[in-house]
Design an enzyme around this catalytic site. Structure first.
Site, PDB file in Angstrom:
ATOM      1  N   CYS A  46      36.147  45.067   6.189  1.00 46.83           N
ATOM      2  CA  CYS A  46      35.261  45.008   5.025  1.00 46.83           C
ATOM      3  C   CYS A  46      34.356  43.787   5.021  1.00 46.83           C
ATOM      4  CB  CYS A  46      36.092  45.049   3.744  1.00 46.83           C
ATOM      5  SG  CYS A  46      37.305  46.383   3.753  1.00 46.83           S
ATOM      6  N   GLU A  66      41.620  36.632  -5.604  1.00 49.88           N
ATOM      7  CA  GLU A  66      40.237  36.149  -5.572  1.00 49.88           C
ATOM      8  C   GLU A  66      39.927  35.323  -6.813  1.00 49.88           C
ATOM      9  OE1 GLU A  66      35.748  37.727  -4.472  1.00 49.88           O
ATOM     10  OE2 GLU A  66      37.283  39.199  -5.022  1.00 49.88           O
ATOM     11  N   PHE A  88      40.593  43.832   5.962  1.00 42.17           N
ATOM     12  CA  PHE A  88      41.922  44.032   6.543  1.00 42.17           C
ATOM     13  C   PHE A  88      42.027  43.206   7.822  1.00 42.17           C
ATOM     14  CE2 PHE A  88      42.906  48.591   4.806  1.00 42.17           C
ATOM     15  CZ  PHE A  88      43.024  48.063   3.534  1.00 42.17           C
ATOM     16  N   HIS A 130      33.882  51.153  -2.679  1.00 38.55           N
ATOM     17  CA  HIS A 130      34.006  50.210  -1.568  1.00 38.55           C
ATOM     18  C   HIS A 130      33.380  50.827  -0.327  1.00 38.55           C
ATOM     19  CE1 HIS A 130      35.238  47.188   1.069  1.00 38.55           C
ATOM     20  NE2 HIS A 130      36.523  47.062   0.760  1.00 38.55           N
ATOM     21  N   LYS A 147      31.338  46.834  -6.813  1.00 36.58           N
ATOM     22  CA  LYS A 147      32.170  47.945  -6.329  1.00 36.58           C
ATOM     23  C   LYS A 147      32.635  48.827  -7.480  1.00 36.58           C
ATOM     24  CE  LYS A 147      34.075  45.905  -2.066  1.00 36.58           C
ATOM     25  NZ  LYS A 147      33.569  44.515  -2.144  1.00 36.58           N
ATOM     26  N   HIS A 160      34.404  40.127  -4.030  1.00 40.76           N
ATOM     27  CA  HIS A 160      34.931  41.245  -3.237  1.00 40.76           C
ATOM     28  C   HIS A 160      35.458  42.306  -4.192  1.00 40.76           C
ATOM     29  CE1 HIS A 160      36.356  43.266   0.277  1.00 40.76           C
ATOM     30  NE2 HIS A 160      37.617  43.197  -0.089  1.00 40.76           N
TER      31      HIS A 160
END
Length: 420
Positions: free
Chosen positions: A166, A317, A406, A343, A338, A306
């Site tokens: 991502c 976060e 990831f 996403h 998002k 994010h």
């Protein structure tokens, strides 16, 4: 050596809430959700039956049908956004040094739909021997979008793909920024695209319990920083930025959206898929970006987080932001786009960078939608301004865009208002 200044002179976007930049931005600030039932395959037996799909995309606006058949959907998106961005930047390909124009364009997954279809076709007909489409490999590989863009325009500069889940397209933007400021190129077409809304994509993420299963209300399923969040909503699309050396841009009279101030990279070194619960990698990447830009935390006005709408990711976060920005965290505007686009995986960084750049351009912060009264998480500090449900007008001189992938890959980039 003195580093060159780098500016953004063109933008292109194909997203679940708009197939060009004006449509995307208008729907973003209006708080429109791109989520709905999956139409690209029969999802009736899947745990998750919805996604943020791109709607009414016509690839023949950008490439003829014969060429389009040689491309996976993710590459079709890439060609579309690159064409939009090059046109937006006003680049005359016959009047520039194409040896000094590069393409750095990534995908986190690449042609997963192509891979799935080719393997399924072989499995069904394997008694006839191996019969694969001759374009199977070039449709599938995650570098081919960068290659296709360079072939389209004859750009001979640095040409490759990034892949960091991502964080992919933020990595691409940072690489492009670094090469230009080091004098290795005049212009770089950069960004990312993704098209993983396929049985293998949705089924794979379902198997790891990453996706929301709020099938009865998909438009409100992506709800970052809300207590009832239950996973991310998959999106698809692409984003493209034209990064250009400042003097080169000025010499050709280009419009300038913003200046790239700095970029940061870090690794969580913690878990295959989960963010560090204390946000250690996120803390480091934001600090690295600020240091690279020569900025103090107090100079940042807006963070496009994010913010995937996962239980662990959002809280880690938030902790990282408070750690890096201290008391100034309460003066920042924060939002997760998002909540509207879903996403976009490898394309997320590019699309969210466009949102950050336009926030700087318009002094307007897009919202984090889908937060309801009473849906507060006791681990989230709601004294922070998450820009819930409605866009907010404010001066945005500096915006930061966070992406975490990831494998613990973290990348963030800073944009600032351009001044002579």
């Amino acid at each position: 050596m003195e580093l060159k200044r780098v500016v953004v002179t063109g933008l292109g976007a194909v997203t679940p809430i708009g197939n060009n930049v004006p449509e995307f931005w208008n729907n973003l600030i209006q708080g429109v959700s791109g989520a709905g039932p999956i139409t690209q395959f029969d999802a009736s037996l899947f745990k998750t039956k919805f996604a943020c799909e791109v709607k009414d995309f016509d690839v023949t606006q950008y490439v003829d049908r014969k060429e389009a058949r040689k491309m996976d959907r993710y590459t079709q998106f890439a060609i579309a956004v690159a064409k939009q961005a090059v046109e937006d930047a006003g680049i005359d390909t016959e009047d520039v040094d194409r040896d000094r124009i590069g393409v750095i364009f990534g995908a986190g997954i690449g042609g997963i739909k192509t891979f799935q279809e080719e393997v399924a076709n072989y499995t069904l007909h394997q008694d006839l021997g191996p019969k694969f489409n001759p374009f199977f490999i070039p449709k599938m590989i995650s570098d081919i979008a960068a290659g296709q863009i360079s072939i389209l325009y004859g750009f001979h500069g640095p040409n490759y793909a990034t892949c960091s889940a991502c964080a992919t397209s933020t990595n691409a933007i940072i690489d492009a920024f670094n090469l230009i400021r080091l004098g290795k190129a005049n212009v770089i077409v950069t960004g990312g695209s993704e098209a993983a809304i396929a049985e293998a994509g949705v089924g794979g993420f379902n198997a790891m319990h990453a996706l929301s299963t709020r099938n009865d209300e998909p438009t409100t399923a992506s709800r970052p920083f809300s207590a009832s969040r239950d996973g991310f909503v998959m999106g698809e699309g692409g984003g493209c930025l034209i990064l250009e050396e400042l003097e080169h841009a000025k010499a050709r009279g280009a419009k300038i959206y913003a200046e790239v101030a700095g970029g940061g990279l870090s690794g969580d070194a913690y878990h295959l898929t989960a963010s560090h619960p204390e946000g250690l990698g996120a803390i480091l990447v934001m600090k690295n970006a600020l240091e690279d830009a020569g900025m103090q935390p107090e100079e940042v006005d807006y963070i496009n987080v994010h913010g995937t709408s996962t239980p662990v990711g959002d809280t880690s976060e938030e902790k990282a932001i408070k750690q890096v920005f201290g008391s100034h965290a309460y003066e920042l505007s924060i939002s997760s786009t998002k909540s509207m686009t879903g996403h976009l995986l490898g394309a997320a960084g590019a699309v969210e960078s466009i949102a950050a750049i336009l926030a700087v351009t318009h002094d307007l912060v897009p919202p984090t939608i889908n937060h309801a009264d009473g849906d507060d998480d006791e681990e989230i500090d709601y004294k922070l301004n998450f820009t819930f449900n409605k866009a907010q007008k404010r001066e945005v001189n500096v915006a930061l865009s966070n992406t975490f992938g990831f494998g613990g890959h973290n990348a963030c980039v800073l944009f600032k208002k351009y001044a002579e």
